[in-house]
Design an enzyme around this catalytic site. Structure first.
Site, PDB file in Angstrom:
ATOM      1  N   GLU A   1      -2.365   8.912   8.250  1.00 54.23           N
ATOM      2  CA  GLU A   1      -1.028   8.956   8.023  1.00 54.23           C
ATOM      3  C   GLU A   1      -0.334   9.682   9.368  1.00 54.23           C
ATOM      4  OE1 GLU A   1       1.230   7.144   5.910  1.00 54.23           O
ATOM      5  OE2 GLU A   1      -0.454   5.885   5.198  1.00 54.23           O
TER       6      GLU A   1
ATOM      7  N   HIS B   1      -7.075   2.996   3.845  1.00 54.86           N
ATOM      8  CA  HIS B   1      -7.019   3.969   4.907  1.00 54.86           C
ATOM      9  C   HIS B   1      -8.329   4.232   5.698  1.00 54.86           C
ATOM     10  CE1 HIS B   1      -3.097   4.814   3.221  1.00 54.86           C
ATOM     11  NE2 HIS B   1      -2.685   5.448   4.159  1.00 54.86           N
TER      12      HIS B   1
ATOM     13  N   CYS C   1     -10.920   3.124  -0.063  1.00 54.90           N
ATOM     14  CA  CYS C   1      -9.608   3.383   0.198  1.00 54.90           C
ATOM     15  C   CYS C   1      -9.092   2.669   1.372  1.00 54.90           C
ATOM     16  CB  CYS C   1      -9.402   4.877   0.477  1.00 54.90           C
ATOM     17  SG  CYS C   1      -7.707   5.416   0.954  1.00 54.90           S
TER      18      CYS C   1
ATOM     19  N   CYS D   1      -4.280  -1.602  -1.923  1.00 54.66           N
ATOM     20  CA  CYS D   1      -4.383  -0.206  -2.039  1.00 54.66           C
ATOM     21  C   CYS D   1      -5.472   0.001  -3.306  1.00 54.66           C
ATOM     22  CB  CYS D   1      -2.878   0.225  -2.410  1.00 54.66           C
ATOM     23  SG  CYS D   1      -3.175   2.271  -2.956  1.00 54.66           S
TER      24      CYS D   1
ATOM     25  N   ASP E   1       0.868  -1.234  -0.037  1.00 54.55           N
ATOM     26  CA  ASP E   1      -0.094   0.015  -0.022  1.00 54.55           C
ATOM     27  C   ASP E   1       1.142   1.125   0.039  1.00 54.55           C
ATOM     28  OD1 ASP E   1      -2.417   1.711   0.332  1.00 54.55           O
ATOM     29  OD2 ASP E   1      -1.620   1.817   2.502  1.00 54.55           O
ATOM     30  N   SER E   2       0.235   2.425  -0.068  1.00 54.42           N
ATOM     31  CA  SER E   2       1.156   3.408  -0.240  1.00 54.42           C
ATOM     32  C   SER E   2       1.666   3.843   1.425  1.00 54.42           C
ATOM     33  CB  SER E   2       0.279   4.770  -0.613  1.00 54.42           C
ATOM     34  OG  SER E   2      -0.912   5.016   0.295  1.00 54.42           O
TER      35      SER E   2
HETATM   36  N1  DGL Z   1      -4.627   3.235   0.799  1.00 56.78           N
HETATM   37  C1  DGL Z   1      -4.773   3.764  -0.570  1.00 56.78           C
HETATM   38  C2  DGL Z   1      -5.842   3.250  -1.219  1.00 56.78           C
HETATM   39  O1  DGL Z   1      -6.570   2.524  -0.782  1.00 56.78           O
HETATM   40  C3  DGL Z   1      -4.474   5.132  -0.734  1.00 56.78           C
HETATM   41  C4  DGL Z   1      -3.919   6.047  -0.595  1.00 56.78           C
HETATM   42  C5  DGL Z   1      -3.027   7.168  -0.995  1.00 56.78           C
HETATM   43  O2  DGL Z   1      -1.921   7.081  -0.657  1.00 56.78           O
HETATM   44  O3  DGL Z   1      -3.707   8.280  -1.405  1.00 56.78           O
HETATM   45  O4  DGL Z   1      -6.173   4.002  -2.360  1.00 56.78           O
END
Ligand code: DGL
Length: 270
Positions: free
Chosen positions: A156, A190, A188, A73, A9-10
């Protein structure tokens, strides 16, 4: 099969999926990479996110010999799933299709919503996935999709409640409220960490749908059909966590978000 499952993931968001995978498949070894050094992915051009996803996926294959990749992600799934499916020599499991299936399964009225990053919503991935899930079940479904820029940054930073998050949520969720949906997909990874705030803003009549459980089930089913599940032999599963950002912050906040499996983090370089 002794090889681990790879996930990326990011940043911290994919830990919602990691939690579900660890709970459902407690014997599986796992390597998770959070690209916190380059988050957020949401506002970045699709071509750049594709490149990041490709780097992460290949590094998990080459450095850890993973037997499957979970793209934990939505932004990366929306931008790069086709590329990863065609290029990677291992099973690739995404979060978009399982999330869309769960959303269609959760609605009674057929009016549904999805929230995600600018990249995910702009890609139209959920319009296609929800239409496909509705067609597969013969349901008539009306989707309202809205981007929620700013949500990821709060998570974050470890700020998942309070007035600032609530004010932003009230503003960003207004189009979803106006659409009168009865089920809302957190598109998302997050966003489940903001579920309390999102639920308070949407009210008790809206069911929040989270793709983590559905993705873990998809992973279990695909690994089972491919004969790739690890056979328990008394050895405890190993869970490794890597980050391209500050590893002590990753271990600290990540441990609070995921639970006791995340005590230490190691560096990951692109
Ligand atoms: N967790 C990522 C997603 O599901 C995300 C986000 C990001 O870095 O903007 O899209």
């Amino acid at each position: 099969m002794e090889r681990p499952i790879g996930m990326f993931d990011s940043g911290f968001g994919g830990l919602t999926v990691a939690r579900a995978v660890i709970d459902l498949l407690p014997d599986e070894d796992l390597v998770y990479v959070g690209d916190t050094g380059r988050y957020p992915y949401g506002p970045r051009p699709q071509a750049e996110v594709r490149e990041f996803a490709r780097q992460l996926a290949w590094s998990l294959v080459k450095q850890h010999d993973v037997k499957a990749l979970i793209v934990a992600c939505n932004t990366a799934s929306a931008a790069a799933l086709d590329l990863l499916e065609s290029e990677m020599p291992v099973l690739v499991i995404d979060v978009v299709a399982p999330g869309a299936r769960a959303l269609v399964g959760a609605t009674r009225t057929g009016k549904v919503g999805v929230i995600g990053t600018v990249g995910t919503i702009g890609s139209g991935a959920y319009d296609r996935a929800v239409a496909a899930a509705a067609a597969a079940t013969g349901r008539d479904v009306q989707l309202t999709a809205t981007a929620c820029p700013g949500f990821v940054e709060f998570v974050e930073r470890g700020q998942t409640s309070g007035e600032e998050v609530t004010i932003l949520a009230e503003r960003l969720l207004a189009p979803i409220q106006q659409a009168g949906v009865d089920a809302l997909l957190l598109g998302c990874t997050h966003y489940p960490y903001l579920a309390e705030v999102i639920s308070a803003v949407m009210g008790p009549d809206v069911t929040l749908v989270n793709s983590a459980d559905e993705t873990a089930i998809a992973a279990r089913d695909e690994l089972t059909s491919a004969g790739l599940l690890r056979v328990p032999d008394g050895r405890q599963a190993v869970h490794r966590f890597r980050s391209s950002g500050d590893i002590s912050w990753f271990a600290d906040l990540g441990g609070r978000l995921l639970g006791p499996e995340l005590r230490d983090a190691e560096h990951w370089h692109p």
